[in-house]
Scaffold this active site. Sequence first.
Site, PDB file in Angstrom:
ATOM      1  CG  ASP A   1      -1.982  -1.134   1.139  1.00 33.35           C
ATOM      2  OD1 ASP A   1      -1.930  -1.937   0.202  1.00 33.35           O
ATOM      3  OD2 ASP A   1      -2.831  -1.217   2.056  1.00 33.35           O
TER       4      ASP A   1
ATOM      5  CG  ASP B   1      -6.631  -0.173   1.307  1.00 38.17           C
ATOM      6  OD1 ASP B   1      -6.878  -1.362   1.578  1.00 38.17           O
ATOM      7  OD2 ASP B   1      -7.092   0.785   1.962  1.00 38.17           O
TER       8      ASP B   1
ATOM      9  CG  HIS C   1     -11.332   0.693   0.350  1.00 36.51           C
ATOM     10  ND1 HIS C   1     -11.378  -0.609   0.768  1.00 36.51           N
ATOM     11  CD2 HIS C   1     -10.420   1.314   1.144  1.00 36.51           C
ATOM     12  CE1 HIS C   1     -10.522  -0.777   1.781  1.00 36.51           C
ATOM     13  NE2 HIS C   1      -9.921   0.383   2.020  1.00 36.51           N
TER      14      HIS C   1
ATOM     15  CG  HIS D   1     -15.010  -0.342   1.521  1.00 38.80           C
ATOM     16  ND1 HIS D   1     -14.377  -0.631   2.710  1.00 38.80           N
ATOM     17  CD2 HIS D   1     -15.034  -1.489   0.801  1.00 38.80           C
ATOM     18  CE1 HIS D   1     -14.025  -1.916   2.698  1.00 38.80           C
ATOM     19  NE2 HIS D   1     -14.412  -2.454   1.552  1.00 38.80           N
TER      20      HIS D   1
ATOM     21  CG  HIS E   1      -8.864   4.920   2.938  1.00 40.23           C
ATOM     22  ND1 HIS E   1      -9.865   4.622   3.832  1.00 40.23           N
ATOM     23  CD2 HIS E   1      -8.204   3.759   2.719  1.00 40.23           C
ATOM     24  CE1 HIS E   1      -9.810   3.344   4.151  1.00 40.23           C
ATOM     25  NE2 HIS E   1      -8.816   2.774   3.482  1.00 40.23           N
TER      26      HIS E   1
ATOM     27  CE  LYS F   1      -3.882  -4.514   1.116  1.00 36.78           C
ATOM     28  NZ  LYS F   1      -4.611  -3.424   1.793  1.00 36.78           N
TER      29      LYS F   1
ATOM     30  CB  CYS G   1      -2.199  -3.089   5.118  1.00 38.78           C
ATOM     31  SG  CYS G   1      -3.940  -2.557   4.951  1.00 38.78           S
TER      32      CYS G   1
HETATM   33  C1  VGL Z   1      -4.771   0.500   5.738  1.00 38.97           C
HETATM   34  C2  VGL Z   1      -6.309   1.473   7.121  1.00 38.97           C
HETATM   35  C3  VGL Z   1      -7.286   1.347   6.163  1.00 38.97           C
HETATM   36  C4  VGL Z   1      -3.366   0.071   5.534  1.00 38.97           C
HETATM   37  C5  VGL Z   1      -5.740   0.350   4.761  1.00 38.97           C
HETATM   38  O1  VGL Z   1      -2.894   0.050   4.370  1.00 38.97           O
HETATM   39  O2  VGL Z   1      -2.693  -0.248   6.536  1.00 38.97           O
HETATM   40  N1  VGL Z   1      -5.072   1.050   6.914  1.00 38.97           N
HETATM   41  N2  VGL Z   1      -6.985   0.780   4.997  1.00 38.97           N
HETATM   42 ZN    ZN Z   2      -8.395   0.749   3.479  1.00 37.50          ZN
END
Ligand code: VGL
Ligand code: ZN
Length: 238
Positions: A41, A79, A81, A85, A114, A139, A184
């Site tokens: 990410d 990430d 979404h 979401h 996000h 994901k 993550c």
């Molecule tokens: C993440 C919060 C929400 C991450 C992803 O990449 O750690 N954290 N979505």
């Molecule tokens: Zn996320």
Amino acid sequence: MQRRSLLKSTAVLGLAGGLGWPAFAAGKIKPGAKAALIVVDVQNCFLDGGTLAVKGGNEVIPVINTLAPAFENIVVTQDWHTAGHASFASAHDGKKPFETAKLSYGQQVLWPDHCVQGTEDAAVSKELKVPTAQLIIRKGFHKDMDSYSAFEEADHKTATGLAGYLKARGIKTVFVTGIATDFCVAWTAMDARKAGFQTYVIEDATRGIDLNGSLAAAWKQMTAKGVKRIQSADIATA
Ligand code: VGL
Ligand code: ZN
């Protein structure tokens, strides 16, 4: 037997060093053909100016760029979404970001909107230089379920296919980097252990969100599951 051959090879390395060979891999980990770097990410959403900017997030980029040439196998995650979401506070009446809600699969931290699919915010950073990455795992694209882990979604049932991909390619060891250490990265590293991979997290190639002590808690859980905590200087780079 394995231990004895390890001792022997250490002795040989020591001897080679004494004979003036380059300090090749001296005390360092040399990722081989059976190792993969997982870059979690490193997207605009988690970097300066992003919708869920993580403090110091941009600092992981040069570290990962330096590590990347040492790896034959690289996987990048994203990430990804849907708008609206279930992990977004805005999708729950009366909820604010960083509060929690009970969803079908358990407690979910609620985030600001996000990394929405197809937006510039969700793009992998242009500063990230991993030209040899062969796979991008997206994901968190099921509207009603989050997925911190690159291996399985938050129901701990729905697989992304990453374990099968890595195993089919003979990968035994993974090195996890990226954002966020306590979400993550941690979930990915713990699921990598669960799937049977030897697992390292390269700490200085990660940054955490640290929500109510989540960073220390994540390291404790990762360590308990056999994830090894190392620094980028522990890897032999060219
Ligand atoms: C993440 C919060 C929400 C991450 C992803 O990449 O750690 N954290 N979505
Ligand atoms: Zn996320």
